[in-house]
Write an enzyme that holds these catalytic residues in place. Sequence first.
Site, PDB file in Angstrom:
ATOM      1  N   ARG A 174       1.158  -1.369   0.090  1.00 39.98           N
ATOM      2  CA  ARG A 174       0.127  -0.150   0.288  1.00 39.98           C
ATOM      3  C   ARG A 174       0.966   1.103  -0.338  1.00 39.98           C
ATOM      4  NH1 ARG A 174      -3.791   0.972   5.628  1.00 39.98           N
ATOM      5  NH2 ARG A 174      -2.092   1.552   6.301  1.00 39.98           N
ATOM      6  N   ARG A 189       1.240   7.555   2.966  1.00 41.55           N
ATOM      7  CA  ARG A 189       2.150   7.811   4.295  1.00 41.55           C
ATOM      8  C   ARG A 189       2.199   8.004   4.821  1.00 41.55           C
ATOM      9  NH1 ARG A 189      -3.749   4.843   7.150  1.00 41.55           N
ATOM     10  NH2 ARG A 189      -1.570   4.462   8.867  1.00 41.55           N
TER      11      ARG A 189
HETATM   12  P1  ADP Z   1      -3.138   2.127  10.977  1.00 49.09           P
HETATM   13  O1  ADP Z   1      -4.900   1.955  12.009  1.00 49.09           O
HETATM   14  O2  ADP Z   1      -3.191   1.881  10.061  1.00 49.09           O
HETATM   15  O3  ADP Z   1      -2.474   1.955  12.294  1.00 49.09           O
HETATM   16  P2  ADP Z   1      -4.833   4.434  11.673  1.00 49.09           P
HETATM   17  O4  ADP Z   1      -5.352   5.077  10.161  1.00 49.09           O
HETATM   18  O5  ADP Z   1      -6.145   4.059  12.029  1.00 49.09           O
HETATM   19  O6  ADP Z   1      -3.887   3.626  10.607  1.00 49.09           O
HETATM   20  O7  ADP Z   1      -4.055   5.067  12.094  1.00 49.09           O
HETATM   21  C1  ADP Z   1      -2.549   6.067  11.896  1.00 49.09           C
HETATM   22  C2  ADP Z   1      -2.048   6.777  13.304  1.00 49.09           C
HETATM   23  O8  ADP Z   1      -3.226   8.044  13.841  1.00 49.09           O
HETATM   24  C3  ADP Z   1      -2.285   5.743  14.053  1.00 49.09           C
HETATM   25  O9  ADP Z   1      -0.805   5.058  14.781  1.00 49.09           O
HETATM   26  C4  ADP Z   1      -1.734   6.880  15.532  1.00 49.09           C
HETATM   27  O10 ADP Z   1      -0.513   7.182  15.441  1.00 49.09           O
HETATM   28  C5  ADP Z   1      -2.684   7.392  15.137  1.00 49.09           C
HETATM   29  N1  ADP Z   1      -3.873   7.066  15.664  1.00 49.09           N
HETATM   30  C6  ADP Z   1      -4.932   6.824  15.368  1.00 49.09           C
HETATM   31  N2  ADP Z   1      -5.998   6.366  15.693  1.00 49.09           N
HETATM   32  C7  ADP Z   1      -5.066   6.369  16.951  1.00 49.09           C
HETATM   33  C8  ADP Z   1      -6.167   7.387  18.932  1.00 49.09           C
HETATM   34  N3  ADP Z   1      -7.428   6.194  19.006  1.00 49.09           N
HETATM   35  N4  ADP Z   1      -5.547   7.181  19.647  1.00 49.09           N
HETATM   36  C9  ADP Z   1      -4.287   7.609  19.377  1.00 49.09           C
HETATM   37  N5  ADP Z   1      -3.593   7.818  18.309  1.00 49.09           N
HETATM   38  C10 ADP Z   1      -4.450   7.343  16.857  1.00 49.09           C
END
Ligand code: ADP
Length: 193
Positions: A127, A133
Amino acid sequence: MRLLIMGPPGAGKGTHAGALASLVGGPHISTGDLFRDNIARRTELGRLAEKYISAGEYVPDEITDDMVRDRLGRPDAARSFVLDGYPRTGAQVAALDALLDARGTGVDGVVALTVPDDELVARILRRSAVSGRSDDSEDVVRHRLAVYADQTAPLVRAYGDRGLLHRVDGTGSMEEVRLRVESAVAAAAGPDA
Ligand code: ADP
């Protein structure tokens, strides 16, 4: 219906959360997407979150909880929603419980996608060529998986103890996984739905 979709990075949460949201008739709320949108728009929240995300670390709870409280307070999320990527820490679980409790509601079901680690790394690296990203490089991906195993996997098990958990095999074709996710939601909705 208020659903959570959980699972490690690369498990396909975002892919299936959209379909789930149409099924329950509420918005798909992804904390990752909300952060990336804020980073792209160069907001104060985006500026605060950016360094954590690029390093594969969780954004601090207070920042994340405030953002989710705002989003869940909007009228479209009053009855139904699918939360994707939240909660990820014990404190976030407590914050979400308190928030929903104050509204006289709670989480109705949790769909947890399971995919072996090697497959997750392979998927994210594939990806990364198109995602752009900052957190999709191999060392950051491995760190994100470790943070997930340490901080978030135990929460999935805790939702199991509450009787809310539906584990779904996230391997196979997108269509196969979609059908499994749909059966899990039907089970979460119960026999009357
Ligand atoms: P993935 O699950 O593939 O890591 P996401 O798009 O859900 O991708 O999240 C990307 C990043 O955003 C995480 O690695 C973190 O840094 C931040 N993030 C997302 N959701 C949270 C959360 N609930 N608490 C803290 N950080 C978060």
